[in-house]
Design an enzyme around this catalytic site. Structure first.
Site, PDB file in Angstrom:
ATOM      1  N   GLU A   1      22.454   0.973 -28.026  1.00 54.96           N
ATOM      2  CA  GLU A   1      22.773   0.721 -29.433  1.00 54.96           C
ATOM      3  C   GLU A   1      24.274   0.694 -29.670  1.00 54.96           C
ATOM      4  OE1 GLU A   1      20.687  -0.217 -31.572  1.00 54.96           O
ATOM      5  OE2 GLU A   1      18.712   0.556 -31.007  1.00 54.96           O
TER       6      GLU A   1
ATOM      7  N   ARG B   1      26.372  -2.765 -30.746  1.00 55.22           N
ATOM      8  CA  ARG B   1      26.951  -2.755 -32.093  1.00 55.22           C
ATOM      9  C   ARG B   1      28.450  -2.475 -32.066  1.00 55.22           C
ATOM     10  NH1 ARG B   1      22.126  -0.515 -36.000  1.00 55.22           N
ATOM     11  NH2 ARG B   1      20.465  -0.644 -34.472  1.00 55.22           N
TER      12      ARG B   1
ATOM     13  N   ASP C   1      12.137  -6.735 -25.450  1.00 56.37           N
ATOM     14  CA  ASP C   1      12.607  -7.989 -26.059  1.00 56.37           C
ATOM     15  C   ASP C   1      13.898  -8.560 -25.472  1.00 56.37           C
ATOM     16  OD1 ASP C   1      13.926  -5.772 -27.157  1.00 56.37           O
ATOM     17  OD2 ASP C   1      13.574  -6.311 -29.244  1.00 56.37           O
TER      18      ASP C   1
ATOM     19  N   GLU D   1      15.642 -11.083 -37.153  1.00 57.37           N
ATOM     20  CA  GLU D   1      15.139 -12.014 -36.130  1.00 57.37           C
ATOM     21  C   GLU D   1      14.666 -13.352 -36.678  1.00 57.37           C
ATOM     22  OE1 GLU D   1      14.443  -8.751 -36.201  1.00 57.37           O
ATOM     23  OE2 GLU D   1      15.567  -8.083 -34.427  1.00 57.37           O
TER      24      GLU D   1
ATOM     25  N   THR E   1      23.044  -9.527 -28.636  1.00 57.19           N
ATOM     26  CA  THR E   1      21.782  -9.273 -29.353  1.00 57.19           C
ATOM     27  C   THR E   1      22.013  -8.612 -30.708  1.00 57.19           C
ATOM     28  OG1 THR E   1      19.496  -8.522 -29.065  1.00 57.19           O
ATOM     29  CG2 THR E   1      21.247  -7.026 -28.291  1.00 57.19           C
TER      30      THR E   1
HETATM   31  C1  DMJ Z   1      19.399  -4.976 -33.689  1.00 57.29           C
HETATM   32  O1  DMJ Z   1      20.085  -3.837 -33.388  1.00 57.29           O
HETATM   33  C2  DMJ Z   1      19.394  -5.950 -32.528  1.00 57.29           C
HETATM   34  O2  DMJ Z   1      19.068  -7.226 -32.971  1.00 57.29           O
HETATM   35  C3  DMJ Z   1      18.422  -5.530 -31.446  1.00 57.29           C
HETATM   36  O3  DMJ Z   1      18.335  -6.491 -30.441  1.00 57.29           O
HETATM   37  C4  DMJ Z   1      17.049  -5.301 -32.034  1.00 57.29           C
HETATM   38  N1  DMJ Z   1      17.068  -4.411 -33.164  1.00 57.29           N
HETATM   39  C5  DMJ Z   1      18.044  -4.655 -34.209  1.00 57.29           C
HETATM   40  C6  DMJ Z   1      17.623  -5.661 -35.254  1.00 57.29           C
HETATM   41  O4  DMJ Z   1      16.313  -5.766 -35.506  1.00 57.29           O
END
Ligand code: DMJ
Length: 504
Positions: free
Chosen positions: A136, A140, A269, A405, A494
């Protein structure tokens, strides 16, 4: 380390116009030895950034409303609690502020960006006795700082990124080289969650874009080497099913655990997403990444793809020990965008067909709800004989966390097909966010019930990805300019932070 080579660097201006520096412009001193260059396909100079259209202005308005709440009630803290007008801490690192930096740059919010930059410069300190989640915080914070650096050219962000990256490295000191889930950025103590020695497969395989880029920029190979060792090990592990991976991996043995369960949702995912995106980032030079990705897409088709009744919506379900479940997380809605991106980069045209079909489904997951917003999880109806709807929701799954998403994939589908219906769908979703999640005093809130427009039940939390991802993708979706963060020059991590594609 730094070679002192002087290379020209492009900088993206407010709202994405790309500026070529004058010949002879000095590079920041911290450069990799002969780093791969950003893609030469980066768009050329635009004199003036295009002014935002009406829909983009609506996104800017939404962003400013969200930001006003954060600024008033949560400044410098991780997340806004908009209803109670307070904040929550996760890592205590100004998560929302860092996640939102590049969005402000792209939306042209110069004043807000400068104020946030000042906070990063004056207040952001990583010497703190705090546990962070490796994945995370990589996607981020590290991703947010790296993209802020690339867009603005401001060395402050690269210095912060390098400091933070160094503090994450102890997570890789495990018997298997598969990193622990958590690391203390002050003490360097790393550990798995309290109840297990497992890490999550998606987590350990979705840090590579950021670590590779950090190595490219700093010239210090240790980041890339640690992250790529994980990719190599996962590549050769037994326990996959036609390219599909289980959800857990043991940090001692380095083997998959809880075998036989396969999903494209939570915990797996972005493994698939990063196979493709690393291949793109590296200039399509790493065939193993591509092979694993292509095999996995065929695995999805063979084992997880079905059609619902009566509407025949294509969806990606789950498999547990040979039993199929028609359950799909909203998280899976990243997949149409990733498939479309792959097709754009030369992968088979049937990937684009699948992308379109899954995009329709993700839109319906929003559209068929009374608020127009998708729940966290849906179940699809498989039985033609009864009169049930295609999309079913269980009471425990009715919440919406302002996730990106669907709009992320709408951005790719629109950018890569030009079909305006995808913009119209995104517009509907933005209006639903405004109708059901906007808090008058500032900010947006996740909600508990997407099926009750009279009482959607705000949960009093604005996730950082609402600013980092959801609003950014909406803004890019409404743009008709394919050179605004061109998909031939950038790859989005992501968490929607754009990083440059390396030239071969
Ligand atoms: C985000 O932190 C990122 O997109 C991650 O890949 C999945 N979860 C959240 C958004 O849903």
């Amino acid at each position: 380390r730094a070679s002192g080579r002087s290379t020209r660097r492009t900088v993206v201006s407010w709202r994405g116009a790309v500026i070529e520096p004058q010949p002879g412009t000095e590079l920041p001193s911290r450069k990799a030895e002969a780093p791969p260059r950003p893609s030469s396909q980066a768009p050329r100079i635009q004199n003036q950034a295009a002014s935002p259209n009406e829909r983009q202005r609506a996104v800017i308005d939404a962003f400013l409303h969200a930001w006003a709440g954060y600024r008033k009630f949560a400044w410098g803290h991780d997340e806004l609690k908009p209803v109670s007008r307070s904040f929550s801490e996760w890592f205590g690192l100004g998560l929302t502020l860092i996640d939102a930096l590049d969005t402000m740059w792209i939306l042209g919010l110069k004043k807000e960006f400068e104020e946030a930059r000042k906070w990063v410069s004056k207040k952001l300190r990583f010497q703190k006795d705090v546990d962070v989640n490796l994945f995370e915080s990589t996607i981020r914070i590290l991703g947010g700082l790296l993209s802020a650096y690339h867009l603005s050219g401001d060395d402050l962000f690269l210095k912060k990124a390098e400091d933070f990256g160094n503090r994450l490295m102890p997570a890789f000191q495990t018997p298997s080289k598969i990193p622990y889930s958590d690391v203390n950025i002050g003490t360097g103590a790393a550990h798995p969650p309290r109840w297990t020695s497992d890490s999550t497969v998606a987590e350990v395989t979705s840090i590579q874009l950021e670590f590779r880029e950090l190595s490219r920029l700093t010239g210090n190979k240790k980041f890339q080497e640690a992250a790529e060792e994980v990719t190599r090990r996962v590549h050769s592990l037994p326990g996959k099913k036609d390219g599909l991976v289980p959800m857990f991996i043991d940090t001692h043995s380095g083997r998959f655990t809880h075998p036989g369960v396969f999903t494209l949702g939570a915990r797996a995912d972005s493994y698939y997403e990063y196979l493709l995106k690393q291949w793109v980032q590296g200039g399509k030079q790493e065939p193993q990444l591509l092979e694993d990705y292509l095999e996995a897409i065929e695995g999805i088709r063979r084992h997880l793809l079905r059609r619902s009744e009566p509407g025949k919506l294509a969806f990606v379900g789950e498999l547990a020990h040979g039993r199929f479940s028609a359950k799909m997380d909203h998280l899976v809605c990243f997949l149409p965008g990733t498939l479309a991106l792959g097709a754009h980069h030369g992968l088979p045209a049937d990937h684009m067909e699948l992308a379109r079909a899954l995009m329709d489904t993700c839109y319906q997951m929003n559209r068929q709800m009374e608020t127009g917003l998708s729940p966290e999880i849906v179940h699809f109806n498989l039985y033609p004989q009864n009169d049930r709807k295609d999309v079913q929701v269980k009471p425990a799954d009715r919440h919406n966390l302002l996730r990106p998403e669907t709009v992320e994939s709408l951005f790719y589908l629109h950018r890569l097909t030009g079909d305006p219906k995808y913009q119209d769908w995104g517009w509907e979703i933005l209006q639903s966010f405004n109708a059901y999640t906007r808090v008058p005093s500032g900010g947006y809130s996740s909600i508990s019930n997407v099926q009750d427009p009279l009482n959607p039940q705000p949960r009093d939390k604005m996730e950082s990805f609402f600013l980092g991802e959801t609003l950014k993708y909406l803004y890019l979706l409404f743009s008709d300019d394919p050179s605004l963060l061109s998909l031939d020059a950038y790859v989005f991590n992501t968490e929607a932070h754009p990083l440059p594609i390396w030239a071969p």
